[in-house]
Scaffold this active site. Sequence first.
Site, mmCIF file in Angstrom:
data_model
loop_
_atom_site.group_PDB
_atom_site.id
_atom_site.type_symbol
_atom_site.label_atom_id
_atom_site.label_comp_id
_atom_site.label_asym_id
_atom_site.label_seq_id
_atom_site.Cartn_x
_atom_site.Cartn_y
_atom_site.Cartn_z
ATOM 1 N N ARG A 185 -11.964 12.038 134.054
ATOM 2 C CA ARG A 185 -10.958 13.114 133.648
ATOM 3 C C ARG A 185 -10.173 13.750 134.463
ATOM 4 O O ARG A 185 -10.229 15.031 134.647
ATOM 5 C CB ARG A 185 -11.665 13.959 132.665
ATOM 6 C CG ARG A 185 -12.341 13.322 131.531
ATOM 7 C CD ARG A 185 -12.888 14.260 130.470
ATOM 8 N NE ARG A 185 -12.242 14.926 129.770
ATOM 9 C CZ ARG A 185 -12.471 15.795 128.920
ATOM 10 N NH1 ARG A 185 -13.617 16.302 128.745
ATOM 11 N NH2 ARG A 185 -11.512 16.388 128.149
ATOM 12 N N PRO A 186 -9.393 13.041 135.371
ATOM 13 C CA PRO A 186 -8.421 13.924 136.451
ATOM 14 C C PRO A 186 -7.334 14.482 135.599
ATOM 15 O O PRO A 186 -7.294 14.560 134.478
ATOM 16 C CB PRO A 186 -7.806 12.498 137.052
ATOM 17 C CG PRO A 186 -7.838 11.451 136.156
ATOM 18 C CD PRO A 186 -9.072 11.406 135.160
ATOM 19 N N VAL A 187 -6.733 15.361 136.667
ATOM 20 C CA VAL A 187 -5.675 16.265 136.180
ATOM 21 C C VAL A 187 -4.240 15.807 136.645
ATOM 22 O O VAL A 187 -3.469 16.671 136.680
ATOM 23 C CB VAL A 187 -5.879 17.872 136.018
ATOM 24 C CG1 VAL A 187 -7.102 18.097 135.196
ATOM 25 C CG2 VAL A 187 -6.118 18.141 137.515
ATOM 26 N N CYS A 189 -16.926 14.548 133.680
ATOM 27 C CA CYS A 189 -17.891 15.271 132.918
ATOM 28 C C CYS A 189 -18.615 13.818 132.319
ATOM 29 O O CYS A 189 -18.387 12.809 132.590
ATOM 30 C CB CYS A 189 -17.123 15.857 131.714
ATOM 31 S SG CYS A 189 -16.455 15.345 130.825
ATOM 32 N N LYS A 210 -11.258 24.184 117.403
ATOM 33 C CA LYS A 210 -11.274 24.654 118.798
ATOM 34 C C LYS A 210 -10.213 23.921 119.868
ATOM 35 O O LYS A 210 -9.580 24.923 120.530
ATOM 36 C CB LYS A 210 -12.599 23.917 119.371
ATOM 37 C CG LYS A 210 -12.612 23.848 120.887
ATOM 38 C CD LYS A 210 -13.935 23.055 121.284
ATOM 39 C CE LYS A 210 -13.962 21.663 121.366
ATOM 40 N NZ LYS A 210 -13.299 21.071 122.646
ATOM 41 N N ASN A 211 -9.603 22.955 119.497
ATOM 42 C CA ASN A 211 -8.811 22.267 120.405
ATOM 43 C C ASN A 211 -7.494 22.602 120.150
ATOM 44 O O ASN A 211 -6.334 22.742 120.955
ATOM 45 C CB ASN A 211 -8.767 20.686 120.482
ATOM 46 C CG ASN A 211 -10.111 20.179 120.919
ATOM 47 O OD1 ASN A 211 -10.893 20.983 121.847
ATOM 48 N ND2 ASN A 211 -10.381 18.972 120.693
ATOM 49 N N ARG A 221 -20.574 24.375 121.737
ATOM 50 C CA ARG A 221 -19.226 24.281 122.036
ATOM 51 C C ARG A 221 -18.298 24.152 121.085
ATOM 52 O O ARG A 221 -17.079 24.634 121.237
ATOM 53 C CB ARG A 221 -19.155 23.516 123.235
ATOM 54 C CG ARG A 221 -19.964 23.694 124.275
ATOM 55 C CD ARG A 221 -19.659 22.885 125.576
ATOM 56 N NE ARG A 221 -18.533 22.808 125.845
ATOM 57 C CZ ARG A 221 -17.839 22.165 126.999
ATOM 58 N NH1 ARG A 221 -18.713 21.425 127.593
ATOM 59 N NH2 ARG A 221 -16.611 22.326 127.364
ATOM 60 N N ASP A 277 -12.451 11.337 119.395
ATOM 61 C CA ASP A 277 -13.395 12.565 118.901
ATOM 62 C C ASP A 277 -14.444 12.236 117.690
ATOM 63 O O ASP A 277 -15.054 12.885 117.365
ATOM 64 C CB ASP A 277 -12.765 13.866 118.948
ATOM 65 C CG ASP A 277 -12.368 14.519 120.244
ATOM 66 O OD1 ASP A 277 -12.781 13.976 121.215
ATOM 67 O OD2 ASP A 277 -11.297 15.181 120.187
HETATM 68 N N1 EPU Z 1 -5.931 11.556 132.060
HETATM 69 C C1 EPU Z 1 -5.513 11.188 133.442
HETATM 70 N N2 EPU Z 1 -4.890 12.045 134.091
HETATM 71 C C2 EPU Z 1 -4.599 13.363 133.408
HETATM 72 C C3 EPU Z 1 -5.030 13.587 132.171
HETATM 73 C C4 EPU Z 1 -5.400 12.724 131.506
HETATM 74 O O1 EPU Z 1 -5.880 10.096 133.801
HETATM 75 O O2 EPU Z 1 -3.805 13.993 134.412
HETATM 76 C C5 EPU Z 1 -6.840 10.479 131.333
HETATM 77 C C6 EPU Z 1 -8.221 11.185 130.936
HETATM 78 O O3 EPU Z 1 -9.058 10.790 131.887
HETATM 79 C C7 EPU Z 1 -8.325 10.100 129.737
HETATM 80 C C8 EPU Z 1 -6.987 10.177 128.993
HETATM 81 O O4 EPU Z 1 -6.023 10.357 129.987
HETATM 82 O O5 EPU Z 1 -8.880 9.050 129.904
HETATM 83 C C9 EPU Z 1 -6.835 11.073 127.711
HETATM 84 O O6 EPU Z 1 -7.002 12.375 128.190
HETATM 85 P P1 EPU Z 1 -6.496 13.432 127.858
HETATM 86 O O7 EPU Z 1 -5.892 14.479 128.752
HETATM 87 O O8 EPU Z 1 -5.549 13.271 126.643
HETATM 88 O O9 EPU Z 1 -7.752 14.678 127.319
HETATM 89 P P2 EPU Z 1 -7.929 16.151 127.336
HETATM 90 O O10 EPU Z 1 -6.450 17.030 127.179
HETATM 91 O O11 EPU Z 1 -8.620 16.609 128.551
HETATM 92 C C10 EPU Z 1 -8.277 16.495 124.836
HETATM 93 C C11 EPU Z 1 -9.318 17.314 124.001
HETATM 94 C C12 EPU Z 1 -10.627 16.374 124.010
HETATM 95 C C13 EPU Z 1 -10.128 15.158 123.342
HETATM 96 C C14 EPU Z 1 -9.053 14.393 124.032
HETATM 97 C C15 EPU Z 1 -8.587 13.053 123.547
HETATM 98 C C16 EPU Z 1 -9.100 19.558 124.168
HETATM 99 C C17 EPU Z 1 -9.472 20.907 124.791
HETATM 100 N N3 EPU Z 1 -9.915 18.595 124.504
HETATM 101 O O12 EPU Z 1 -8.776 16.562 126.044
HETATM 102 O O13 EPU Z 1 -11.529 17.039 123.086
HETATM 103 O O14 EPU Z 1 -11.124 14.189 123.424
HETATM 104 O O15 EPU Z 1 -7.848 15.417 124.283
HETATM 105 O O16 EPU Z 1 -8.058 13.184 122.228
HETATM 106 O O17 EPU Z 1 -7.910 19.673 123.386
HETATM 107 C C18 EPU Z 1 -13.782 17.242 122.320
HETATM 108 O O18 EPU Z 1 -13.033 17.953 121.550
HETATM 109 O O19 EPU Z 1 -14.914 16.768 122.288
HETATM 110 C C19 EPU Z 1 -12.828 16.848 123.321
HETATM 111 C C20 EPU Z 1 -13.557 16.021 124.309
#
Ligand code: EPU
Length: 419
Positions: A122-124, A117, A22-23, A398, A306
């Site tokens: 999980r900010p961006v 969530c 998926k990811n 999912r 995960d």
């Molecule tokens: N973070 C920030 N700011 C940002 C982005 C991230 O503070 O702009 C923080 C997050 O809040 C978190 C950390 O950085 O504490 C890492 O988050 P990351 O961005 O790496 O997570 P993600 O990209 O949203 C992906 C996977 C997740 C997986 C994580 C960590 C996808 C679609 N999702 O999420 O998968 O847990 O990386 O490996 O690739 C799952 O499959 O169950 C799942 C949640």
Amino acid sequence: MEKLLIKGGNTLNGEISCSGAKNAALPMIASTILNNEKVIFKNLPYLQDITTMFELLGSMGADISLDESMDFSISCNKLNDLEARYELVKTMRASILVLGPMVAKYGYAKIALPGGCAIGSRPVNFHLDALKELGASINLKNGYIEAKADKLIGADIVFEGVTVTGTENIMMAACLAEGITTLKNVAMEPEISDLADLLNKMGAKVQGAGTEMITIEGVKSLHSAIYSIPADRIEAGTYLVAAALTGGEIKINSIQPERLHIVIERLKLAGATINSDKNSISLSMKSKRPLPVDISTSPFPGFPTDMQAQFSVLNALADGNSVVQENVFENRFMHIQELNRMGCNISTQGNQASIIGVRQISGAQVMATDLRASASLILAGLVASGETIVDRIYHIDRGYERIEEKLSYLGADITRLPG
Ligand code: EPU
């Protein structure tokens, strides 16, 4: 709402294959926005998140079709609606992955801000900061991100924190930027290398994916490609833990073992005998009670967040005590309360769970809160005495393709109950 009914106590034995990851698939589907030509995907998993990503691209005007070999073709040559609406984004945070490709290709994107969530806020911000460094202007208004750029220009970017989808978003955007972009402090997950591989097959110039620095030389346009989605390492890890918990013996095919290196090492410490070759992993636990293993999550190549919930169940049934530390997300212990209702003995303080292993747990009606939490409750149900009913299994749909079929095939007594 559908539920899963599990009658615990069966040992898992046999051989299964993993589905596409998926990811890996989600960013790859988003990357087709960069391309005017058709991209064909093989081995896409049949999962709700994939359907949601299709719905999102479809709502923007993408042409998506399924051929007689069950391969999906996506053409994004005439997107006419450059908006990702809240109704879709709220159901899947990974919708943010269309941001980079849209700005790079069309100079505009309006995307609903994904909220928090069940596993954290999980900010961006890392995605947005990096996109600004490529020259985009970003406006946050009415719950939406509006990004604009006449032309993205390559830049040297150091991410403030390691982010998987953030790295993917900016790597995709930089493919059509003018000049060279370097990305540092990037995520090194295998899914990053997979995406780079697809981008390069489409004519992009991405180097270093999977290491600490990625270099992207912008190109004017991308061309068609055919790509087979690699196997899901987290799905494989989940079935390995399931077999270890039930004292079974399984072989998982079509998986690259090096992607699960640390999970395999921890399973060995828990008492499993593991043999792998190029494309498969075999595990044998031969009815031993697992040994406790401390784990601490971190970005790849560390122990994956995960797999934390699933491994916590193994520790909960272990012959001794252990500590599980969650360092990636701030709220990823929602499964623990439900596991304790089944008789586990786990206490949490901040990001640390202290687990006192118990010999036996008992079935209960439990509620899934997120994808991996649901998986852990199913695993607990496999070893609990009596019946376990896992509610809200839309979370599991999912990310795990046909989980009850695969587990039944391995010997579990598990049935989907209609809603
Ligand atoms: N973070 C920030 N700011 C940002 C982005 C991230 O503070 O702009 C923080 C997050 O809040 C978190 C950390 O950085 O504490 C890492 O988050 P990351 O961005 O790496 O997570 P993600 O990209 O949203 C992906 C996977 C997740 C997986 C994580 C960590 C996808 C679609 N999702 O999420 O998968 O847990 O990386 O490996 O690739 C799952 O499959 O169950 C799942 C949640």
